[in-house]
Design a protein around this motif. Sequence first.
Motif, PDB file in Angstrom:
ATOM      1  N   ASP A 147       0.732  -1.118  -0.155  1.00  0.00           N
ATOM      2  CA  ASP A 147       0.319  -0.134  -0.299  1.00  0.00           C
ATOM      3  C   ASP A 147       0.847   1.190  -0.224  1.00  0.00           C
ATOM      4  O   ASP A 147       0.338   1.953  -0.021  1.00  0.00           O
ATOM      5  CB  ASP A 147      -0.677   0.476   1.193  1.00  0.00           C
ATOM      6  N   LEU A 148       2.248   1.269   0.995  1.00  0.00           N
ATOM      7  CA  LEU A 148       2.706   2.482   1.025  1.00  0.00           C
ATOM      8  C   LEU A 148       4.048   2.624   0.853  1.00  0.00           C
ATOM      9  O   LEU A 148       4.608   1.620   1.525  1.00  0.00           O
ATOM     10  CB  LEU A 148       2.227   2.880   1.798  1.00  0.00           C
TER      11      LEU A 148
ATOM     12  N   ALA B  40       3.738   2.002 -10.420  1.00  0.00           N
ATOM     13  CA  ALA B  40       1.858   2.731 -10.405  1.00  0.00           C
ATOM     14  C   ALA B  40       0.655   1.010 -10.489  1.00  0.00           C
ATOM     15  O   ALA B  40       0.010   0.847 -10.000  1.00  0.00           O
ATOM     16  CB  ALA B  40       2.262   3.353 -11.759  1.00  0.00           C
TER      17      ALA B  40
ATOM     18  N   TYR C 152       1.748   3.945  -3.208  1.00  0.00           N
ATOM     19  CA  TYR C 152       1.694   5.082  -3.183  1.00  0.00           C
ATOM     20  C   TYR C 152       3.356   5.526  -2.754  1.00  0.00           C
ATOM     21  O   TYR C 152       3.422   4.401  -1.648  1.00  0.00           O
ATOM     22  CB  TYR C 152       0.632   5.493  -2.297  1.00  0.00           C
TER      23      TYR C 152
ATOM     24  N   VAL D  39       2.447   7.340 -10.852  1.00  0.00           N
ATOM     25  CA  VAL D  39       2.757   7.026  -9.416  1.00  0.00           C
ATOM     26  C   VAL D  39       2.688   7.901  -9.032  1.00  0.00           C
ATOM     27  O   VAL D  39       2.223   9.209  -8.609  1.00  0.00           O
ATOM     28  CB  VAL D  39       3.857   6.607  -9.416  1.00  0.00           C
ATOM     29  N   GLY D  40       0.917   7.687  -7.645  1.00  0.00           N
ATOM     30  CA  GLY D  40       1.014   8.475  -6.700  1.00  0.00           C
ATOM     31  C   GLY D  40       2.121   8.710  -5.096  1.00  0.00           C
ATOM     32  O   GLY D  40       2.595   7.605  -5.492  1.00  0.00           O
ATOM     33  N   HIS D  41       1.777  10.276  -6.133  1.00  0.00           N
ATOM     34  CA  HIS D  41       3.671   9.804  -4.373  1.00  0.00           C
ATOM     35  C   HIS D  41       3.195  11.880  -4.348  1.00  0.00           C
ATOM     36  O   HIS D  41       2.700  12.662  -4.529  1.00  0.00           O
ATOM     37  CB  HIS D  41       4.809  10.174  -5.787  1.00  0.00           C
ATOM     38  N   GLU D  42       4.405  11.747  -2.937  1.00  0.00           N
ATOM     39  CA  GLU D  42       4.247  13.450  -2.201  1.00  0.00           C
ATOM     40  C   GLU D  42       6.109  12.940  -2.703  1.00  0.00           C
ATOM     41  O   GLU D  42       6.526  12.548  -1.503  1.00  0.00           O
ATOM     42  CB  GLU D  42       4.037  13.573  -1.553  1.00  0.00           C
TER      43      GLU D  42
ATOM     44  N   ALA E 255       0.490   9.368   6.697  1.00  0.00           N
ATOM     45  CA  ALA E 255       0.018   8.399   5.371  1.00  0.00           C
ATOM     46  C   ALA E 255      -0.113   6.930   5.844  1.00  0.00           C
ATOM     47  O   ALA E 255      -1.371   6.463   5.705  1.00  0.00           O
ATOM     48  CB  ALA E 255       1.405   8.638   4.367  1.00  0.00           C
TER      49      ALA E 255
ATOM     50  N   ARG F 114      -3.734   4.894   5.015  1.00  0.00           N
ATOM     51  CA  ARG F 114      -3.873   4.141   3.695  1.00  0.00           C
ATOM     52  C   ARG F 114      -3.597   2.622   4.010  1.00  0.00           C
ATOM     53  O   ARG F 114      -3.787   1.564   3.002  1.00  0.00           O
ATOM     54  CB  ARG F 114      -2.628   4.086   2.381  1.00  0.00           C
TER      55      ARG F 114
END
Length: 246
Positions: A139-140, A170, A175, A204-207, A241, A245
């Motif tokens: 998940d993360l 992705a 994430y 890709v979901g990201h920060e 997060a 998540r």
Amino acid sequence: MTDQTSGRWLELGTPGGIEAYVHGPVGEVRGAVVVCPELYGVNAYVRGICAELAGLGYVALAPDFYWRSRRRTELGYSAEEREEGLTLMRALDRDELVADAAEALDSAVAWADDHGVAFVGTSMGGHIAVRAATELRFDLAAVFYPGWLLNSGFPLVGPVPPLETAGRIAANGVYLLGFCGELDHILPPEEWQEAERKLTEAEVGHELVTYPGARHGFAADRPADHDAAATADAWRRVHAALAERL
């Protein structure tokens, strides 16, 4: 899972194979976190991270990725111990790391009590977490100053650095939350910016977060590198997060 509220070593999967230091929560399980260490092994700093995560309700397991060369490695931060860690790190193999990460993930899923699983890693461990995200579904991935995202040079990286196949992250639904210091000598600003571009391009979901004035290792317990404000903010983001998540 067996009561691990005090933290202890457990064998994962294959008998005689990889072990992990495992620390479970006292009460309700909110998920599981695979904690990937930097080159100093599963030392007091890493075990402390496991204890803190367990205090938040997560089963935390820190795999001993050096097990093929030396079991239960625990190094301090002297120049000599750093060289020991570098020698052990250079012996790591990319495909063996992925196999070890898969065993850790299987155990984490079994202990997560139907919640999600995250990988958290610092430096070398951050690289392992990103590599795992290209091959495995979880998940993360929360990574602190991860090395060798876009360049090779070590057997643990292999011929293709992980962000060259960012599309796999992705596809696996991972994430990615990443932290880097502005003054990081291993992960310079231009490489961090290129990592941002690669992740965005691959959807890709990201920060990715940069901390002004912070160095490589800013979250570690080494006085020369530690940045208390950056560390507090990064872990606040990680905890948020995990709650969202997992």
